[in-house]
Design a protein around this motif. Structure first.
Motif, PDB file in Angstrom:
ATOM      1  N   ASN A 157       0.800  -1.232   0.000  1.00 14.13           N
ATOM      2  CA  ASN A 157       0.000   0.000   0.000  1.00 14.13           C
ATOM      3  C   ASN A 157       0.831   1.281   0.000  1.00 14.13           C
ATOM      4  O   ASN A 157       0.271   2.375  -0.014  1.00 14.13           O
ATOM      5  N   ASN A 176       2.438   1.985  -2.565  1.00 18.99           N
ATOM      6  CA  ASN A 176       2.196   2.368  -3.959  1.00 18.99           C
ATOM      7  C   ASN A 176       3.408   3.050  -4.601  1.00 18.99           C
ATOM      8  O   ASN A 176       3.278   3.967  -5.427  1.00 18.99           O
ATOM      9  N   HIS A 191      -4.458  -5.483   6.881  1.00 19.97           N
ATOM     10  CA  HIS A 191      -3.866  -4.576   5.906  1.00 19.97           C
ATOM     11  C   HIS A 191      -4.428  -3.162   6.121  1.00 19.97           C
ATOM     12  O   HIS A 191      -5.621  -2.994   6.372  1.00 19.97           O
ATOM     13  N   THR A 243      -4.374   1.032   4.736  1.00 18.61           N
ATOM     14  CA  THR A 243      -4.083   1.958   3.651  1.00 18.61           C
ATOM     15  C   THR A 243      -4.556   3.349   4.030  1.00 18.61           C
ATOM     16  O   THR A 243      -5.316   3.522   5.001  1.00 18.61           O
ATOM     17  N   ARG A 263      -8.840   3.409   0.427  1.00 20.55           N
ATOM     18  CA  ARG A 263      -9.184   2.140  -0.191  1.00 20.55           C
ATOM     19  C   ARG A 263      -9.312   2.255  -1.716  1.00 20.55           C
ATOM     20  O   ARG A 263      -9.212   1.257  -2.431  1.00 20.55           O
ATOM     21  N   GLY A 283      -3.667   0.978  -5.528  1.00 21.52           N
ATOM     22  CA  GLY A 283      -2.536   0.084  -5.352  1.00 21.52           C
ATOM     23  C   GLY A 283      -2.947  -1.368  -5.342  1.00 21.52           C
ATOM     24  O   GLY A 283      -4.142  -1.700  -5.345  1.00 21.52           O
ATOM     25  N   ASP A 311      -3.050  -3.639  -3.057  1.00 24.78           N
ATOM     26  CA  ASP A 311      -3.794  -4.160  -1.912  1.00 24.78           C
ATOM     27  C   ASP A 311      -4.776  -3.160  -1.317  1.00 24.78           C
ATOM     28  O   ASP A 311      -5.437  -3.451  -0.319  1.00 24.78           O
ATOM     29  N   ASP A 312      -4.880  -1.977  -1.875  1.00 27.70           N
ATOM     30  CA  ASP A 312      -5.723  -0.935  -1.280  1.00 27.70           C
ATOM     31  C   ASP A 312      -7.162  -1.383  -1.077  1.00 27.70           C
ATOM     32  O   ASP A 312      -7.789  -1.084  -0.056  1.00 27.70           O
ATOM     33  N   SER A 319      -8.070  -3.235   2.224  1.00 28.73           N
ATOM     34  CA  SER A 319      -7.366  -2.767   3.410  1.00 28.73           C
ATOM     35  C   SER A 319      -8.235  -1.813   4.228  1.00 28.73           C
ATOM     36  O   SER A 319      -9.159  -1.180   3.698  1.00 28.73           O
ATOM     37  N   GLU A 340      -9.035   1.607   6.197  1.00 30.15           N
ATOM     38  CA  GLU A 340      -8.666   3.009   6.201  1.00 30.15           C
ATOM     39  C   GLU A 340      -8.400   3.448   7.639  1.00 30.15           C
ATOM     40  O   GLU A 340      -8.723   2.719   8.593  1.00 30.15           O
TER      41      GLU A 340
END
Length: 346
Positions: A23, A25, A234, A236, A239, A243, A245-246, A249, A251
């Motif tokens: 994440n 990125n 995960h 980020t 979301r 990226g 995995d965003d 994940s 927030e």
């Protein structure tokens, strides 16, 4: 088990790991910001992943190296990991940033060279990713560092988990947690079968936790109730950040909610205790007890007409009702008097 100065186990609040994964990125400033968010939310640790595209796979056009379906449909494995990898020259600055923030940082190494690099940074612990749970040589190499180890079960079956645990212990690991994990991104809550946690605890003799790939916090909080002492999610900044995995994940506000709710769930577990609780003390008087509901002259018989079980709770317990009915008043008992044995003739 202890990571840095934090004790981990059923008698301690759950250990919350914010997984940065990919994440960042490709932007180290974004990585720094995720670390700040994790610290502000109350996470115990920030975890990264240490690999390069060339250490985790090879470039190939063969069909088995192409991804079909899911979040990363159409990419090759090498392309995916080139996109997602954490540059190795970021590791030092990230460890420095963690020290400045006061949050623990460690990583998932994916090969021996990553372990050796992380050892130079004095990583306090290691996480074996779910897809690497069957890589027994890697597990042994990590175990030989003498550091605490966390293994995600992922797609490993019971036999493979036992092999991973044995490999870790035989190579010198004395502090080990196994995480129940579903290697779906995202994973439906119904796939988790959280009751497996208690079986893992007894079957493998390990501390357990949850690597949670669901899209909310419900499974993680439920896992705490089943003995999970480590929760990994995960994290980020956004979301919709685009990226790798965003999209699955948490927030920042959701991570804060997870920390708070999981700690509340752990406190609610408490201990085996049948006594009155602090919040009940003032309410004990509102339980039922035996009262005179009519004036009872000295010498008169106590009966169901002049004695009843009512609120509040200052009199004899209701269980004594049949024992006092038919006995005589030792003195005048005015209406609304709580009964006591000294008011009744032997």
């Amino acid at each position: 088990m202890r990571i840095a100065s934090r004790d981990i186990g059923p008698e301690f609040p759950p250990y919350l790991i914010a997984e940065m994964s990919a994440n960042h990125n490709g932007d180290i400033e974004r990585a720094f910001r995720i670390m700040e968010v994790a610290r502000a939310a109350g996470a115990d640790a920030l975890k990264i992943q240490s690999y390069t595209a060339d250490t985790i796979t090879i470039r190939s056009d063969r069909p088995e190296f192409q991804i079909k379906g899911g979040l990363w449909d159409g990419r090759s494995l090498h392309d995916l990991y080139s996109w997602a990898q954490m540059p190795w020259d970021w590791h030092g600055p990230l460890f420095d940033k963690a020290r400045d923030l006061g949050i623990t940082i460690f990583s998932s190494p994916f090969d021996f060279t990553a372990v050796d690099m992380l050892e130079k940074l004095d990583a306090p612990a290691y996480k074996i990713a779910s897809f690497e749970a069957i890589d027994l040589p890697l597990i042994r190499h990590v175990a030989q560092t003498g550091k605490p180890m966390i293994i995600s079960s992922g797609m490993a079956d019971a036999t493979e988990i036992a092999e991973a645990v044995d490999a870790a212990r035989d190579a010198g690991c004395t502090e080990l947690v196994v995480l129940l994990c579903v290697s779906g991104y995202p994973a439906p809550a119904s796939d988790y079968n959280l009751r497996t946690l208690t079986d893992m605890q007894s079957r493998f003799g390990v501390l357990t936790g949850l690597s949670d790939h669901t899209i909310d916090n419900t499974a993680a909080i439920a896992a705490v109730g089943l003995g999970a002492c480590v929760i990994e999610k995960h994290v980020t900044l956004d979301r919709n950040g685009g990226g790798p995995d965003d999209s699955f994940s948490l927030e920042p506000d959701e991570l804060t909610a997870l920390v708070e709710a999981s700690h509340t769930a752990w406190k609610a577990l408490g201990k085996v205790d049948y006594g009155h609780k602090s919040s009940e003390v003032q309410n004990v008087i509102f339980r039922r007890s035996l009262y005179a509901v009519a004036d009872i002259p000295k010498g008169a018989l106590l009966s169901h007409e002049n004695v009843r079980s009512i609120r509040p709770g200052w009199g004899l317990a209701p269980k004594h009702l049949e024992a006092v009915i038919g006995r005589r008043a030792a003195r005048d008992i005015p209406r609304a008097t709580p009964l006591a044995f000294e008011l009744i003739e032997d």
